[in-house]
Design a protein around this motif. Structure first.
Motif, mmCIF file in Angstrom:
data_model
loop_
_atom_site.group_PDB
_atom_site.id
_atom_site.type_symbol
_atom_site.label_atom_id
_atom_site.label_comp_id
_atom_site.label_asym_id
_atom_site.label_seq_id
_atom_site.Cartn_x
_atom_site.Cartn_y
_atom_site.Cartn_z
ATOM 1 N N ASP A 90 0.792 -1.226 0.000
ATOM 2 C CA ASP A 90 0.000 0.000 0.000
ATOM 3 C C ASP A 90 0.828 1.281 0.000
ATOM 4 N N ASP A 91 2.038 1.227 0.537
ATOM 5 C CA ASP A 91 2.852 2.431 0.574
ATOM 6 C C ASP A 91 4.322 2.069 0.451
ATOM 7 N N TYR A 109 6.655 2.182 2.608
ATOM 8 C CA TYR A 109 7.179 1.418 3.740
ATOM 9 C C TYR A 109 6.886 -0.071 3.571
ATOM 10 N N ASP A 110 5.688 -0.410 3.097
ATOM 11 C CA ASP A 110 5.380 -1.818 2.804
ATOM 12 C C ASP A 110 6.318 -2.359 1.732
#
Length: 77
Positions: free
Chosen positions: A4-5, A7-8
């Protein structure tokens, strides 16, 4: 892939790299067989596949938050 972002994505970089270098793309040594899926993986490609083996969460934790800062301030008046 359920990312999703950023960081993921960074937390799953090893899985992404493995998918890209093992499932999606491969460099081989041409062999005698017509079936290319049976050709041996090129030794250089095996090194490339292991590029993120030592990459861990500790390196990720040192990145800090990712923040995009504006390049210029706009006068809204």
């Amino acid at each position: 892939m359920g990312l999703d972002d950023v960081y993921d994505t960074l937390r799953n970089i090893k899985c992404l790299w493995a998918y890209c270098t093992e499932e999606w793309l491969r460099m081989v040594r041409p062999g005698q067989m017509k079936n290319r899926t049976r050709w041996l993986t090129h030794p250089t490609w095996e090194k490339i596949q292991r590029a993120f083996d030592r990459y861990g969460d500790r390196e990720l934790d040192h990145l800090g938050p990712l923040v995009r800062e504006p390049r210029r301030v706009i006068n809204k008046e």
